[in-house]
Structure formats: C-alpha cells, structure tokens
Scaffold this motif. Structure first.
Motif, PDB file in Angstrom:
ATOM      1  N   ALA A  16       9.198   3.504   6.295  1.00  0.00           N
ATOM      2  CA  ALA A  16       9.300   2.358   7.206  1.00  0.00           C
ATOM      3  C   ALA A  16       8.292   2.450   8.345  1.00  0.00           C
ATOM      4  CB  ALA A  16      10.716   2.260   7.765  1.00  0.00           C
ATOM      5  N   GLU A  17       7.767   3.650   8.602  1.00  0.00           N
ATOM      6  CA  GLU A  17       6.739   3.791   9.637  1.00  0.00           C
ATOM      7  C   GLU A  17       5.443   3.093   9.224  1.00  0.00           C
ATOM      8  OE1 GLU A  17       6.288   7.379  12.222  1.00  0.00           O
ATOM      9  OE2 GLU A  17       7.301   8.345  10.533  1.00  0.00           O
ATOM     10  N   TYR A  18       5.238   2.917   7.929  1.00  0.00           N
ATOM     11  CA  TYR A  18       4.002   2.310   7.456  1.00  0.00           C
ATOM     12  C   TYR A  18       4.084   0.800   7.385  1.00  0.00           C
ATOM     13  CZ  TYR A  18       0.621   5.929   6.451  1.00  0.00           C
ATOM     14  OH  TYR A  18      -0.334   6.883   6.587  1.00  0.00           O
ATOM     15  N   ALA A  19       5.228   0.272   7.014  1.00  0.00           N
ATOM     16  CA  ALA A  19       5.322  -1.178   6.837  1.00  0.00           C
ATOM     17  C   ALA A  19       6.774  -1.606   6.720  1.00  0.00           C
ATOM     18  CB  ALA A  19       4.564  -1.594   5.571  1.00  0.00           C
ATOM     19  N   PRO A  20       7.112  -2.796   7.249  1.00  0.00           N
ATOM     20  CA  PRO A  20       8.472  -3.312   7.092  1.00  0.00           C
ATOM     21  C   PRO A  20       8.722  -3.930   5.727  1.00  0.00           C
ATOM     22  CG  PRO A  20       7.169  -4.813   8.425  1.00  0.00           C
ATOM     23  CD  PRO A  20       6.302  -3.624   8.167  1.00  0.00           C
ATOM     24  N   TRP A  21       7.633  -4.301   5.022  1.00  0.00           N
ATOM     25  CA  TRP A  21       7.748  -4.887   3.685  1.00  0.00           C
ATOM     26  C   TRP A  21       6.738  -4.211   2.764  1.00  0.00           C
ATOM     27  CZ3 TRP A  21      11.276  -8.637   2.213  1.00  0.00           C
ATOM     28  CH2 TRP A  21      11.998  -9.240   3.255  1.00  0.00           C
ATOM     29  N   ALA A  22       7.192  -3.870   1.544  1.00  0.00           N
ATOM     30  CA  ALA A  22       6.309  -3.190   0.605  1.00  0.00           C
ATOM     31  C   ALA A  22       6.554  -3.686  -0.809  1.00  0.00           C
ATOM     32  CB  ALA A  22       6.520  -1.676   0.674  1.00  0.00           C
ATOM     33  N   CYS A  23       5.620  -3.348  -1.699  1.00  0.00           N
ATOM     34  CA  CYS A  23       5.723  -3.747  -3.104  1.00  0.00           C
ATOM     35  C   CYS A  23       5.329  -2.576  -3.996  1.00  0.00           C
ATOM     36  CB  CYS A  23       4.807  -4.938  -3.368  1.00  0.00           C
ATOM     37  SG  CYS A  23       4.847  -5.493  -5.091  1.00  0.00           S
ATOM     38  N   ASN A  24       6.195  -2.247  -4.946  1.00  0.00           N
ATOM     39  CA  ASN A  24       5.917  -1.214  -5.947  1.00  0.00           C
ATOM     40  C   ASN A  24       6.126  -1.797  -7.338  1.00  0.00           C
ATOM     41  OD1 ASN A  24       5.537   0.808  -3.960  1.00  0.00           O
ATOM     42  ND2 ASN A  24       7.735   1.249  -3.920  1.00  0.00           N
ATOM     43  N   PHE A  25       5.111  -1.706  -8.160  1.00  0.00           N
ATOM     44  CA  PHE A  25       5.227  -2.097  -9.563  1.00  0.00           C
ATOM     45  C   PHE A  25       5.257  -0.884 -10.489  1.00  0.00           C
ATOM     46  CE2 PHE A  25       2.957  -5.923  -7.872  1.00  0.00           C
ATOM     47  CZ  PHE A  25       3.892  -6.883  -8.239  1.00  0.00           C
ATOM     48  N   TYR A  26       4.552   0.167 -10.091  1.00  0.00           N
ATOM     49  CA  TYR A  26       4.370   1.338 -10.939  1.00  0.00           C
ATOM     50  C   TYR A  26       4.887   2.601 -10.264  1.00  0.00           C
ATOM     51  CZ  TYR A  26       1.338  -1.125 -14.246  1.00  0.00           C
ATOM     52  OH  TYR A  26       0.865  -1.976 -15.199  1.00  0.00           O
ATOM     53  N   ASN A  27       5.290   3.558 -11.083  1.00  0.00           N
ATOM     54  CA  ASN A  27       5.558   4.918 -10.638  1.00  0.00           C
ATOM     55  C   ASN A  27       4.523   5.834 -11.279  1.00  0.00           C
ATOM     56  OD1 ASN A  27       8.012   4.409  -9.149  1.00  0.00           O
ATOM     57  ND2 ASN A  27       9.060   4.189 -11.116  1.00  0.00           N
ATOM     58  N   GLY A  28       4.131   6.873 -10.550  1.00  0.00           N
ATOM     59  CA  GLY A  28       3.165   7.815 -11.085  1.00  0.00           C
ATOM     60  C   GLY A  28       1.745   7.476 -10.679  1.00  0.00           C
TER      61      GLY A  28
END
Length: 269
Positions: A16-28
C-alpha cells in the motif's frame, strides 16, 4: 471501502506504500531476482520462474474483459489515484509485454493514470519507436515509468543491467514521461547511493526501502549516512522513504525536509 477484484484491487500492508490501486494479471517473473519477496512467504505457492496467468482467468481475453469491467466499476477512484502495474510480476517482460501494454493503453484511454514498475530496459525500442505509435503523444502525461535500481546486477541475474535501466529512464524523461526510481531493497548502501546520484535532479520521484528485517546486515551508521545524503540532495527530485527506513532510523515524517513526500503523494499532480 476496500475493493478486491480478480485483476484490480486495493493493496494492503507494505504494498500500500506504493499505490492505493494496483493490477496483477500474472504470477512469477523471469528476472529471477535473488531477493524477490514473491519467492517466499505468502506468494511462494504461486511463484514461478516464468510469468503464469493467474488461475482466476480462463485466458488473456477473459483477463482483459475482467479488467475492463473492474476498471469501469471503479473509474472515478482510478482517475483520481491511478493504477499500479504490478506487484506479482514485471509487466515489461518480453513474454507478456504485448498483453500488459494492451491493458495499459486501455487504462490511459479511459484517462486512468498508470504507474509501471520494471527491471527491464529492452521494451524501450518497441514502445517508443514502433511505427504504430502504441502510446499516443497526448497520453504521455498519464504514464509514470519506474525502474527498480539496486545497483547490484548480481542479485538480478536475468533482468536488464542497472546502467541500462538508468539510460532507459533518461530517454523516457527526455521524451516527456514521468519517471520514478525504486531504490529497494537497499542491498549495498554504496551501490544504492550511486543509483540515486545518477538519477537525482531529473527523475521525478525516488523511493527508498530497506531489506526485510531478517536479512539486514547493514554496518553501524551507514543507513543514517544514506539518509543524511538524501536530506542534503536538493537537486529537484522528490524522495519517499518507506516505513522500513523510517522505523529503522526512528524518524518523524512530520520533521522531514520539504523535498520528502508522504505515502499519498501523487506523481501526476
């Protein structure tokens, strides 16, 4: 109110220190960094040495449809705070670059500002010089590209060299993009300060964070020395020191110099 979608979500904890909203599609991630937090702890069961689409998505087309729906559902908040790519992979990896760029362009075409964090420099030619103009010139103001700069290539065996990342950042800066540096983790104080010194004055925002507690082997006084160097650096860049450093040095954020910013600092404003 917290949102937790399949693609878009509100990060918690250290993220949360980096951004209030994030997006992840991939792991690895094929960068295979020695210190990667995804290799251990709560993310270790899904980490792999190559990016793998999250199991909640049937395929990339389904992931894109989910992304659009979740973005539209939260559009006002995303326009205000922006969207970070990504915490569970490097979004500029050659293997997934086309897919991530499609999502990034969908976001900026909806006037959602985007922050991208990468250890790659090899995407630059594709991005800047492609004859199809992937990023429309009018949308550059909605993109901030960040590069992790530890100065320790030996810990990041399959990523681009740190010096190439600095060169890529400078090229993006010259072309009108917002840029930021993630000096995290500080593995070697000397190497980290060399990276800060290389980009300060033209990089918009520099974030500094320490190794996780159990891995810290810093010499007495060297993190204090690094902090004193940051205090004296008034060349124009803003600094955000993460909670790990604040707690290590027992600092009071309210007493930091004016070129230090808080967690809620918006690079686009």
């Amino acid at each position: 109110m917290s949102f937790k979608g399949k693609a878009i979500y509100n990060p918690t904890g250290k993220a949360a220190e980096y951004a209030p909203w994030a997006c992840n599609f991939y792991n690895g991630c094929s960068n295979d960094c020695n210190y990667c937090y995804c290799k251990r702890g709560v993310m270790s069961h899904v980490w792999s040495p190559a990016p793998t689409l999250k199991k909640c998505f049937k395929d990339e087309e389904h992931a894109t449809d989910v992304f659009i729906a979740e973005m539209e559902k939260n559009i006002d908040q995303l326009k205000e705070h922006g969207l970070f790519f990504s915490f569970t992979t490097d979004p500029m990896l050659p293997e997934t670059l086309d897919f991530h760029m499609n999502a990034i362009c969908l976001a900026i075409n909806h006037n959602v500002p985007v922050q991208i964090l990468t250890k790659r420099a090899d995407f630059l030619h594709y991005w800047l010089f492609d004859e199809n103009q992937i990023i429309h010139p009018e949308k550059k103001k909605l993109i901030a590209v960040g590069f992790t700069l530890t100065g320790c290539d030996e810990y990041e065996p399959k990523a681009s060299l740190n010096v190439d990342r600095v060169k890529a950042m400078l090229e993006l800066h010259k072309r009108g993009f917002k840029t930021f540096a993630s000096i995290e983790p500080v593995i070697s104080v000397q190497a980290s300060y060399a990276m800060i010194n290389a980009v300060s004055g033209w990089c918009d925002l520099i974030k500094v964070g320490l190794l996780s507690g159990g891995k810290r082997t810093y010499k007495p006084g060297e993190i204090q020395f690094l902090f004193e160097m940051l205090k004296a650096d008034t060349r124009g860049s803003k600094f955000y020191i993460k909670d790990s450093m604040v707690e290590y040095l027992n600092l009071d954020r309210e007493k930091l110099p004016t070129h230090f910013v808080n967690q809620d600092y918006n690079i686009f404003k």
